[in-house]
Design a protein around this motif. Structure first.
Motif, PDB file in Angstrom:
ATOM      1  N   LYS A   1       0.186   4.000   1.280  1.00 28.43           N
ATOM      2  CA  LYS A   1       0.056   4.795   2.493  1.00 28.43           C
ATOM      3  C   LYS A   1       0.518   4.093   3.768  1.00 28.43           C
ATOM      4  CE  LYS A   1      -3.507   7.557   0.420  1.00 28.43           C
ATOM      5  NZ  LYS A   1      -4.830   8.181   0.480  1.00 28.43           N
ATOM      6  N   CYS A   2       0.704   2.774   3.695  1.00 25.28           N
ATOM      7  CA  CYS A   2       1.242   2.035   4.830  1.00 25.28           C
ATOM      8  C   CYS A   2       1.998   0.860   4.214  1.00 25.28           C
ATOM      9  CB  CYS A   2       0.131   1.568   5.768  1.00 25.28           C
ATOM     10  SG  CYS A   2      -0.992   0.365   5.042  1.00 25.28           S
TER      11      CYS A   2
ATOM     12  N   CYS B   1       0.848  -1.190   0.000  1.00 27.38           N
ATOM     13  CA  CYS B   1       0.000   0.000   0.000  1.00 27.38           C
ATOM     14  C   CYS B   1       0.888   1.245   0.000  1.00 27.38           C
ATOM     15  CB  CYS B   1      -0.885  -0.014   1.244  1.00 27.38           C
ATOM     16  SG  CYS B   1      -1.828   1.496   1.505  1.00 27.38           S
TER      17      CYS B   1
ATOM     18  N   HIS C   1      -6.995   1.457   3.552  1.00 26.15           N
ATOM     19  CA  HIS C   1      -6.826   2.732   2.862  1.00 26.15           C
ATOM     20  C   HIS C   1      -7.707   2.862   1.623  1.00 26.15           C
ATOM     21  CE1 HIS C   1      -3.232   3.153   5.519  1.00 26.15           C
ATOM     22  NE2 HIS C   1      -3.810   4.342   5.609  1.00 26.15           N
TER      23      HIS C   1
ATOM     24  N   CYS D   1      -4.145  -0.709   0.363  1.00 20.12           N
ATOM     25  CA  CYS D   1      -4.589  -1.853   1.160  1.00 20.12           C
ATOM     26  C   CYS D   1      -6.091  -1.695   1.424  1.00 20.12           C
ATOM     27  CB  CYS D   1      -3.835  -1.896   2.486  1.00 20.12           C
ATOM     28  SG  CYS D   1      -4.271  -0.535   3.583  1.00 20.12           S
TER      29      CYS D   1
HETATM   30 ZN    ZN Z   1      -2.719   1.130   3.639  1.00 16.75          ZN
END
Ligand code: ZN
Ligand code: SF4
Length: 318
Positions: A8-9, A6, A28, A25
């Motif tokens: 963002k993570c 992902c 998100h 993910c």
């Molecule tokens: Zn994520």
């Protein structure tokens, strides 16, 4: 095999958005979709204190996602009421199933649910209208054949939805149209040279008698709505409607999907461009001369509304 993470993570991603270049993910992806829906509502159809929100619920993926989102966003607000409205068009082997799923969903969420049928309202099922229309078409020239069953179904359903929404005091009517639906409709209207009617409708929606139609999913691609529905265990279309979409819409859908693959973001640009055009075009139209239909009394742009025209002239010659 390498898992893509992902953006963002660092959790493994479950979706790639070609138009944004993002891998996301599950968590998100949900956040992204919910943020877009909220933004669309805020920008175009702000929900106000004491709003009564009617949600048109067919029992398919789009309207189920729309209902779930409204429930998630506004379900805890004591001043806001959410009511689901399902229209039973009377399509054997198709609508009966989705109505059951709509009932299950509203019961599970504890949301009030109203079901109205074409039979009650018009004295005919959509199945009957479709077969009468086919019989009639055999006697008509080609120019009368272009209106598919969906045009009838859509106009007749819209009219009941607006009426029910008004009767229950709704201040918004939420419709589950996604980005693909919106882009297809805009293209179709261009192809038919029917842009004026569409602009008129977009602009007239806030006028007296028409409940504001809010479309929180209109910036979200159909694929993503489907994935969101699937991951939330929401109803999906299991069977398809026997009357199905018109051939032209299918062609437009195929064309837009092709463009989207080669030029990600095409559908979004189409919708955004239309949104920018509406206010400019609407200022040149006489949108305020709203009348009431001579036959049913519902608000319309003509002396007789489209639904009554369809029922009186084109279909039901009883
Ligand atoms: Zn994520
Ligand atoms: Fe109505 Fe067309 Fe939808 Fe079937 S596919 S329910 S005819 S709008």
């Amino acid at each position: 095999f390498m898992t893509i993470k992902c953006k963002k993570c660092s959790t493994p991603s479950i979706i790639y958005q070609p138009y944004s270049g993002l891998h996301l993910c599950e968590k998100h992806f949900f956040e992204d979709l919910e943020r877009k829906a909220k933004l669309t509502l805020r920008q175009r159809y702000p929900i106000r204190k004491n709003d009564v929100i009617a949600v048109a619920l067919s029992g398919g993926k789009d309207s189920s996602v729309a209902l779930l989102l409204m429930h998630k966003i506004f379900g805890n607000r004591p001043d806001i009421k959410i009511i689901a409205v399902t229209i039973d068009e009377g399509i054997a082997g198709y609508r009966n199933e989705s109505i059951e799923r709509a009932k299950e969903m509203t019961a599970r969420l504890g949301i009030e649910h109203i079901v109205r049928s074409f039979s009650d309202e018009y004295g005919k099922t959509m199945d009957a209208i479709a077969s009468e229309k086919r019989l009639l078409e055999n006697h008509l020239g080609d120019e009368k054949k272009e209106l598919g069953a969906c045009s009838y179904c859509g106009v007749l359903r819209k009219k009941i939805l607006n009426k029910v929404a008004r009767d229950i005091g709704a201040t918004k009517l939420v419709i589950g149209h996604n980005l693909d639906d919106e882009a297809q409709t805009i293209m179709l209207n261009h192809f038919r040279g029917d842009v004026e009617r569409m602009v008129r409708f977009s602009a007239a929606s806030e006028l007296n008698g028409f409940i504001v139609r809010a479309k929180p999913l209109r910036k979200i691609p159909e694929k993503e709505v489907a994935l969101y529905a699937y991951l939330h265990d929401l109803p999906m279309e299991l069977t398809s409607c026997p009357h199905s979409f018109g051939a032209l819409r299918k062609e437009v859908r195929r064309m837009l999907n092709g463009f989207e693959v080669n030029h990600p973001g095409t559908k979004y640009s189409l919708v955004r461009g239309f949104d920018n055009m509406v206010p400019l075009l609407a200022s040149g139209l006489a949108v305020s001369d709203l009348q009431n239909c001579e036959i049913c009394g519902e608000p319309c742009n003509d002396s007789v509304c489209q639904a009554c025209k369809m029922l009186e002239k084109n279909v039901l010659q009883s």
